[in-house]
Design an enzyme around this catalytic site. Structure first.
Site, PDB file in Angstrom:
ATOM      1  N   ASP A  12     -18.314  28.806  22.252  1.00  9.80           N
ATOM      2  CA  ASP A  12     -19.406  29.227  23.129  1.00  9.80           C
ATOM      3  C   ASP A  12     -19.541  28.359  24.382  1.00  9.80           C
ATOM      4  O   ASP A  12     -20.629  28.256  24.961  1.00  9.80           O
ATOM      5  CB  ASP A  12     -20.747  29.243  22.378  1.00  9.80           C
ATOM      6  CG  ASP A  12     -20.775  30.271  21.261  1.00  9.80           C
ATOM      7  OD1 ASP A  12     -20.111  31.310  21.406  1.00  9.80           O
ATOM      8  OD2 ASP A  12     -21.453  30.031  20.247  1.00  9.80           O
ATOM      9  N   LYS A  15     -15.542  30.336  27.688  1.00 10.63           N
ATOM     10  CA  LYS A  15     -14.162  30.781  27.917  1.00 10.63           C
ATOM     11  C   LYS A  15     -14.110  32.277  28.205  1.00 10.63           C
ATOM     12  O   LYS A  15     -13.398  32.716  29.113  1.00 10.63           O
ATOM     13  CB  LYS A  15     -13.288  30.453  26.693  1.00 10.63           C
ATOM     14  CG  LYS A  15     -13.180  28.986  26.368  1.00 10.63           C
ATOM     15  CD  LYS A  15     -12.249  28.739  25.199  1.00 10.63           C
ATOM     16  CE  LYS A  15     -12.716  29.358  23.906  1.00 10.63           C
ATOM     17  NZ  LYS A  15     -13.992  28.770  23.409  1.00 10.63           N
ATOM     18  N   VAL A  17     -16.474  34.228  29.380  1.00  8.86           N
ATOM     19  CA  VAL A  17     -17.096  34.536  30.675  1.00  8.86           C
ATOM     20  C   VAL A  17     -16.111  34.254  31.804  1.00  8.86           C
ATOM     21  O   VAL A  17     -15.945  35.075  32.723  1.00  8.86           O
ATOM     22  CB  VAL A  17     -18.385  33.712  30.868  1.00  8.86           C
ATOM     23  CG1 VAL A  17     -18.951  33.941  32.269  1.00  8.86           C
ATOM     24  CG2 VAL A  17     -19.417  34.084  29.821  1.00  8.86           C
ATOM     25  N   LYS A  39      -5.954  37.079  23.882  1.00  7.20           N
ATOM     26  CA  LYS A  39      -6.732  36.167  23.045  1.00  7.20           C
ATOM     27  C   LYS A  39      -5.752  35.651  22.008  1.00  7.20           C
ATOM     28  O   LYS A  39      -5.307  36.394  21.124  1.00  7.20           O
ATOM     29  CB  LYS A  39      -7.895  36.910  22.379  1.00  7.20           C
ATOM     30  CG  LYS A  39      -8.689  36.060  21.401  1.00  7.20           C
ATOM     31  CD  LYS A  39      -9.524  35.020  22.104  1.00  7.20           C
ATOM     32  CE  LYS A  39     -10.398  34.252  21.103  1.00  7.20           C
ATOM     33  NZ  LYS A  39     -11.257  33.253  21.745  1.00  7.20           N
ATOM     34  N   GLU A 108      -6.804  33.394  26.704  1.00  4.83           N
ATOM     35  CA  GLU A 108      -8.001  32.710  26.221  1.00  4.83           C
ATOM     36  C   GLU A 108      -7.704  31.984  24.924  1.00  4.83           C
ATOM     37  O   GLU A 108      -7.182  32.569  23.970  1.00  4.83           O
ATOM     38  CB  GLU A 108      -9.166  33.683  26.010  1.00  4.83           C
ATOM     39  CG  GLU A 108     -10.444  32.935  25.629  1.00  4.83           C
ATOM     40  CD  GLU A 108     -11.589  33.854  25.240  1.00  4.83           C
ATOM     41  OE1 GLU A 108     -12.573  33.330  24.679  1.00  4.83           O
ATOM     42  OE2 GLU A 108     -11.507  35.067  25.496  1.00  4.83           O
ATOM     43  N   GLY A 111     -12.194  28.093  20.336  1.00  4.23           N
ATOM     44  CA  GLY A 111     -12.892  26.840  20.110  1.00  4.23           C
ATOM     45  C   GLY A 111     -12.694  25.854  21.246  1.00  4.23           C
ATOM     46  O   GLY A 111     -12.654  26.204  22.420  1.00  4.23           O
ATOM     47  N   ASN A 168     -20.016  25.936  33.304  1.00  2.26           N
ATOM     48  CA  ASN A 168     -20.572  27.244  32.979  1.00  2.26           C
ATOM     49  C   ASN A 168     -22.017  27.082  32.534  1.00  2.26           C
ATOM     50  O   ASN A 168     -22.347  26.178  31.765  1.00  2.26           O
ATOM     51  CB  ASN A 168     -19.768  27.908  31.854  1.00  2.26           C
ATOM     52  CG  ASN A 168     -20.433  29.190  31.373  1.00  2.26           C
ATOM     53  OD1 ASN A 168     -20.684  30.110  32.159  1.00  2.26           O
ATOM     54  ND2 ASN A 168     -20.741  29.254  30.086  1.00  2.26           N
TER      55      ASN A 168
END
Length: 235
Positions: A12, A15, A17, A39, A108, A111, A168
């Protein structure tokens, strides 16, 4: 040189976004240049479903997400619960296929850089072994400075090359809050890695126009360094 690994300090961090913002910008401003998104490995639901919904991608589901496990846990644990092995060769093969066919590929991670991919390898290890270059996403919140320093230190230790750091805002944050929690000059001084900009909090993370606009405020010259942006010529 035509791929960029989007890594983070933790789960969270932002990444998804940043990946979405760069993809939206690419498809808006370089419509004649092909884009791939991957991913690397997913546990639970989320990213691959989002990318499928947001973007028109000429690639297979296996290329978008080569490995998937149901339980939203660390990959080694999630895989063991299903009695499966983590077949990294599948991921590597899909990545090779995408980078050969696409002008640019956004990859992407999962973690943080220290998150386990297998019981022997972390995200940083994979990035080094596959000679990926990337960007580190650092969320603006208390502890951001320490997280940035620790993850950059791990990147250097493993040999993973970072092009820069992107801050971010997981929640709406003021300029003062950014200066308090993630001061750019201090992060750059401690890490010796440039901060390439800050992603604002988006009320609607599915708004492609706002995603592209947020990407346009970043130092894209460094993020896209080495990528051929010239229009394709007719064959």
């Amino acid at each position: 040189m035509n791929s960029l690994l989007i890594a983070g300090t933790d789960t969270d961090a932002g990444k998804t976004v940043l990946t979405s913002a760069l993809a939206a910008y690419w498809q808006m401003y370089f419509p004649d240049r092909s884009l791939g998104i991957m991913k690397l490995l997913q546990t639970g639901t989320g990213d691959r479903e989002l990318y499928t919904r947001l973007f028109s991608l000429d690639q297979s589901p296996e290329e978008l997400n080569p490995l998937h496990f149901s339980a939203p846990l660390a990959p080694p644990i999630s895989a063991e619960r299903e009695g499966r092995a983590i077949e990294l060769e599948k991921v590597w093969t899909a990545l090779q296929s995408l980078t050969e066919r696409k002008n640019f590929v956004l990859v992407e991670a999962l973690g943080g850089l220290g998150s386990p991919v297998t019981r022997e390898l972390t995200v940083a290890d994979i990035a080094r072994d596959w000679r990926l270059r990337g960007v580190l996403v650092v969320p603006v919140r208390l502890g951001a400075i320490g997280q940035a320093v620790a993850n950059v230190a791990l990147a250097r230790h493993t040999g993973f090359q970072l092009r820069g750091i992107v801050l971010n805002c997981p929640q709406a944050c003021s300029e003062q809050e950014i200066a308090d929690f993630a001061p750019i000059d201090l992060i750059e001084s401690l890490t010796q890695i440039p901060v390439l900009g800050t992603l604002p909090h988006l009320d609607d993370p599915n708004d492609l126009i706002k995603l592209a606009a947020s990407a346009s405020e970043l130092d894209l010259e460094r993020l896209l360094h080495g990528v051929n942006l010239l229009p394709q010529t007719a064959k």
